[in-house]
Design a protein around this motif. Structure first.
Motif, mmCIF file in Angstrom:
data_model
loop_
_atom_site.group_PDB
_atom_site.id
_atom_site.type_symbol
_atom_site.label_atom_id
_atom_site.label_comp_id
_atom_site.label_asym_id
_atom_site.label_seq_id
_atom_site.Cartn_x
_atom_site.Cartn_y
_atom_site.Cartn_z
ATOM 1 N N LYS A 102 0.810 -1.215 0.000
ATOM 2 C CA LYS A 102 0.000 0.000 0.000
ATOM 3 C C LYS A 102 0.846 1.269 0.000
ATOM 4 C CE LYS A 102 -3.463 -2.366 2.732
ATOM 5 N NZ LYS A 102 -4.191 -2.363 4.001
ATOM 6 N N MET A 103 2.079 1.176 -0.436
ATOM 7 C CA MET A 103 3.003 2.305 -0.335
ATOM 8 C C MET A 103 2.528 3.586 -0.984
ATOM 9 S SD MET A 103 6.927 1.261 -0.521
ATOM 10 C CE MET A 103 7.052 -0.348 -1.202
ATOM 11 N N GLY A 104 1.874 3.490 -2.119
ATOM 12 C CA GLY A 104 1.468 4.689 -2.827
ATOM 13 C C GLY A 104 0.193 5.319 -2.308
ATOM 14 N N LEU A 105 -0.513 4.641 -1.409
ATOM 15 C CA LEU A 105 -1.795 5.136 -0.916
ATOM 16 C C LEU A 105 -1.623 5.930 0.375
ATOM 17 C CD1 LEU A 105 -3.835 1.838 -1.343
ATOM 18 C CD2 LEU A 105 -3.729 3.777 -2.905
ATOM 19 N N PRO A 106 -2.499 6.898 0.618
ATOM 20 C CA PRO A 106 -2.426 7.631 1.885
ATOM 21 C C PRO A 106 -2.883 6.740 3.036
ATOM 22 C CG PRO A 106 -4.316 8.351 0.627
ATOM 23 C CD PRO A 106 -3.535 7.422 -0.254
ATOM 24 N N TYR A 107 -2.427 7.044 4.240
ATOM 25 C CA TYR A 107 -2.886 6.306 5.401
ATOM 26 C C TYR A 107 -4.379 6.524 5.605
ATOM 27 C CZ TYR A 107 1.489 4.639 7.321
ATOM 28 O OH TYR A 107 2.649 3.962 7.527
ATOM 29 N N SER A 108 -4.818 7.741 5.405
ATOM 30 C CA SER A 108 -6.222 8.089 5.595
ATOM 31 C C SER A 108 -6.644 9.021 4.469
ATOM 32 C CB SER A 108 -6.406 8.786 6.944
ATOM 33 O OG SER A 108 -7.662 9.400 7.023
ATOM 34 N N SER A 109 -7.809 8.767 3.884
ATOM 35 C CA SER A 109 -8.285 9.668 2.836
ATOM 36 C C SER A 109 -8.715 11.005 3.418
ATOM 37 C CB SER A 109 -9.447 9.028 2.076
ATOM 38 O OG SER A 109 -10.529 8.779 2.954
ATOM 39 N N ARG A 110 -9.021 11.049 4.708
ATOM 40 C CA ARG A 110 -9.418 12.298 5.361
ATOM 41 C C ARG A 110 -8.220 13.182 5.682
ATOM 42 N NH1 ARG A 110 -11.508 11.313 10.463
ATOM 43 N NH2 ARG A 110 -11.645 13.552 10.683
ATOM 44 N N THR A 111 -7.133 12.572 6.146
ATOM 45 C CA THR A 111 -6.019 13.372 6.654
ATOM 46 C C THR A 111 -4.696 13.129 5.952
ATOM 47 O OG1 THR A 111 -5.457 11.709 8.305
ATOM 48 C CG2 THR A 111 -7.020 13.423 8.963
ATOM 49 N N LEU A 112 -4.620 12.188 5.045
ATOM 50 C CA LEU A 112 -3.410 11.796 4.346
ATOM 51 C C LEU A 112 -2.457 11.044 5.269
ATOM 52 C CD1 LEU A 112 -1.779 12.075 1.611
ATOM 53 C CD2 LEU A 112 -0.659 13.993 2.674
ATOM 54 N N LEU A 113 -2.288 11.498 6.485
ATOM 55 C CA LEU A 113 -1.359 10.914 7.450
ATOM 56 C C LEU A 113 -2.077 9.942 8.376
ATOM 57 C CD1 LEU A 113 0.304 14.263 8.538
ATOM 58 C CD2 LEU A 113 1.113 12.710 6.779
ATOM 59 N N SER A 114 -1.301 9.193 9.143
ATOM 60 C CA SER A 114 -1.902 8.357 10.180
ATOM 61 C C SER A 114 -2.356 9.268 11.324
ATOM 62 C CB SER A 114 -0.896 7.326 10.690
ATOM 63 O OG SER A 114 0.179 7.975 11.347
ATOM 64 N N TYR A 115 -3.283 8.773 12.129
ATOM 65 C CA TYR A 115 -3.826 9.587 13.207
ATOM 66 C C TYR A 115 -2.739 9.987 14.209
ATOM 67 C CZ TYR A 115 -6.797 11.188 16.974
ATOM 68 O OH TYR A 115 -7.375 11.947 17.964
ATOM 69 N N GLY A 116 -1.833 9.066 14.508
ATOM 70 C CA GLY A 116 -0.746 9.374 15.438
ATOM 71 C C GLY A 116 0.175 10.459 14.907
ATOM 72 N N LYS A 117 0.409 10.458 13.599
ATOM 73 C CA LYS A 117 1.273 11.476 13.000
ATOM 74 C C LYS A 117 0.577 12.837 13.026
ATOM 75 C CE LYS A 117 4.799 10.595 11.538
ATOM 76 N NZ LYS A 117 6.155 10.609 12.114
ATOM 77 N N VAL A 118 -0.736 12.860 12.845
ATOM 78 C CA VAL A 118 -1.484 14.124 12.936
ATOM 79 C C VAL A 118 -1.372 14.692 14.347
ATOM 80 C CG1 VAL A 118 -3.773 15.190 12.793
ATOM 81 C CG2 VAL A 118 -3.069 13.548 11.071
ATOM 82 N N ARG A 119 -1.474 13.827 15.350
ATOM 83 C CA ARG A 119 -1.290 14.295 16.742
ATOM 84 C C ARG A 119 0.122 14.823 16.953
ATOM 85 N NH1 ARG A 119 -3.563 9.274 19.942
ATOM 86 N NH2 ARG A 119 -1.685 8.552 18.934
ATOM 87 N N GLU A 120 1.114 14.166 16.371
ATOM 88 C CA GLU A 120 2.502 14.621 16.483
ATOM 89 C C GLU A 120 2.683 15.994 15.836
ATOM 90 O OE1 GLU A 120 6.815 13.282 14.687
ATOM 91 O OE2 GLU A 120 5.384 11.689 15.179
ATOM 92 N N VAL A 121 2.064 16.195 14.674
ATOM 93 C CA VAL A 121 2.139 17.488 13.990
ATOM 94 C C VAL A 121 1.467 18.564 14.833
ATOM 95 C CG1 VAL A 121 1.379 18.780 11.956
ATOM 96 C CG2 VAL A 121 2.326 16.492 11.685
ATOM 97 N N ALA A 122 0.301 18.251 15.403
ATOM 98 C CA ALA A 122 -0.414 19.225 16.234
ATOM 99 C C ALA A 122 0.410 19.615 17.456
ATOM 100 C CB ALA A 122 -1.758 18.653 16.665
ATOM 101 N N GLN A 123 1.055 18.636 18.067
ATOM 102 C CA GLN A 123 1.887 18.906 19.235
ATOM 103 C C GLN A 123 3.098 19.771 18.847
ATOM 104 O OE1 GLN A 123 3.611 15.423 21.043
ATOM 105 N NE2 GLN A 123 3.683 16.408 23.049
ATOM 106 N N ALA A 124 3.718 19.472 17.722
ATOM 107 C CA ALA A 124 4.862 20.259 17.254
ATOM 108 C C ALA A 124 4.438 21.697 16.941
ATOM 109 C CB ALA A 124 5.487 19.613 16.028
#
Length: 145
Positions: free
Chosen positions: A82-104
């Motif tokens: 699944k390398m070419g596909l986004p983790y999530s169609s809503r956010t592109l990233l995985s949920y944990g990575k979105v939390r990491e971005v928000a924290q940063a």
């Protein structure tokens, strides 16, 4: 007996104007502190070069890149198919990575989040709401000039 035929009263589809988040961010790109986020396949080995060139492009437009975050797809077992596909169609990233971005973003007091990958309108709206600041793609910023 027969009722006269009525016209279709549905509103005509209107093309929405350029989103407000893009307009607002375009005005404040100069001097803005931004978080740069890259989403890359594990097959793409030159992701560091792409991130560096994106940071250079933003610096040329007056933005300061305060944090760089990379999400790589297909590095772990099971993700190779699944390398070419986004983790999530809503956010592109995985949920944990979105939390990491928000924290940063909160720690660095960033004004916006710039994605190296292009985002759909839905992804922009969702990420803007989740991160609490404008989320735009680098291609949108480059096209604005």
């Amino acid at each position: 007996m027969h009722q006269p035929r009525r016209r279709d009263r549905r509103l005509a589809r209107r093309v929405p104007p350029e989103s407000a988040q893009r307009q607002a961010f375009r005005l404040t790109t100069v001097g803005a502190d931004v978080v740069l986020v890259g989403y890359f396949s594990a097959k793409q080995k030159d992701f560091e070069t792409l991130m560096a060139s994106a940071a250079t492009e933003l610096a040329a437009r007056g933005a300061r890149v305060v944090v760089q975050i990379v999400q790589r797809r297909g590095v772990s077992d099971g993700g190779v198919q699944k390398m070419g596909l986004p983790y999530s169609s809503r956010t592109l990233l995985s949920y944990g990575k979105v939390r990491e971005v928000a924290q940063a973003c909160d720690q660095a007091s960033a004004d916006a989040v710039i994605f190296v990958t292009s985002l759909t309108e839905r992804q922009q709206r969702t990420l803007t709401a989740m991160l609490g600041r404008p989320a735009v793609s680098l291609s949108d910023i480059l096209a604005a000039d």
